[in-house]
Write a protein that holds these residues in place. Sequence first.
Motif, short mmCIF file in Angstrom:
data_model
loop_
_atom_site.label_atom_id
_atom_site.label_comp_id
_atom_site.label_asym_id
_atom_site.label_seq_id
_atom_site.Cartn_x
_atom_site.Cartn_y
_atom_site.Cartn_z
N ALA A 1 1.36 74.65 4.93
CA ALA A 1 0.86 74.83 6.29
C ALA A 1 0.37 73.50 6.84
O ALA A 1 -0.26 72.71 6.12
CB ALA A 1 -0.26 75.86 6.32
N ALA A 2 0.65 73.24 8.11
CA ALA A 2 0.13 72.06 8.78
C ALA A 2 -1.31 72.33 9.21
O ALA A 2 -1.64 73.43 9.63
CB ALA A 2 0.98 71.71 10.00
N ILE A 3 -2.16 71.30 9.08
CA ILE A 3 -3.56 71.43 9.47
C ILE A 3 -3.75 70.77 10.83
O ILE A 3 -3.45 69.59 11.01
CB ILE A 3 -4.48 70.79 8.42
N ILE A 4 -4.23 71.56 11.79
CA ILE A 4 -4.44 71.09 13.16
C ILE A 4 -5.94 70.94 13.40
O ILE A 4 -6.70 71.85 13.08
CB ILE A 4 -3.87 72.08 14.20
N SER A 5 -6.38 69.81 13.93
CA SER A 5 -7.79 69.64 14.25
C SER A 5 -7.94 68.58 15.34
O SER A 5 -6.95 68.15 15.94
CB SER A 5 -8.59 69.28 12.99
#
Length: 296
Positions: A158-162
């Motif tokens: 999963a890509a981590i978006i922040s």
Amino acid sequence: MKNPSIRRDFSTTNFDEAKALVVWNALVEPGDRIAGELVGRLGAIEALEAFVSKRDLGEGIQKAFERWKPRYRKDLFEEKLFLAQKYDLKLLLPSDPQWPTDFKDLGAHSPLLIWYRGNFDHFSNLVRKVGVVGSRNATQYGQRITTDLASVLVEEKAAIISGGALGIDSVAHRAALKLKGLTFAFMAGALDCLYPAANFELFDAIGHHGLLLSELTPGSRPTRWRFLQRNRLIAALSDAIVVTEAGWRSGSINTVNHACELTRPVFAVPGSISSPASAGCNRLIRDGQATLLLDV
């Protein structure tokens, strides 16, 4: 206009449309509903011609024209192109195949375009995306939980978006990078005005191994309003939002509100009732805005 460096990754571009969108991007604030509706209805080129010629399109639009007028100059595109090339910023347009379809959920508040730094192929790798947000004043508990969560997300591809902020955001980005996972950071200012300066090395690493993103025209500095508007993009691009630690008035609560409007699942990590750093998470769980997360 020949193919500039801001579009060198793309073989086909309607440059008149791209130029018009760059100008619109410089004229309006993020999420401007009237601009979004106007460009959506007329197209960027005709909408810009209507603005420049002061075409009568109704009282509401005329008031918006007056609001945008102080920012307009004939050389606006050339100015923004110069800055973009100077700082190696690239341009993703809604007409590109890589444009995230999730932004459609924002309707007229969708970004007109996205400036980015990094490998645009990462957009095609967004199969699973989780937004990880929280307080800038992270405790050891919040840092540990965020690191553990990020590790599991990377294992699950999963890509981590922040948002690249100090505290929880930075911990999530760094954990993803350490494990060679994919992470995206949405900036509240332009990519040539990165904030906070303390995260310069982190931003450089994200730009090389993930993606730095902004809808702000080059030269735009972050403001409180732009931080709040940036949060809607984190919520829109994420399949789910996780708040790992947040105070009562944490800015991450704003991201949760956007996620709820977009019907994105929201999870929150509980904390001690005596810890101010977890008061926001506990309130989200109490009020039913977030699902209790007990195990990463």
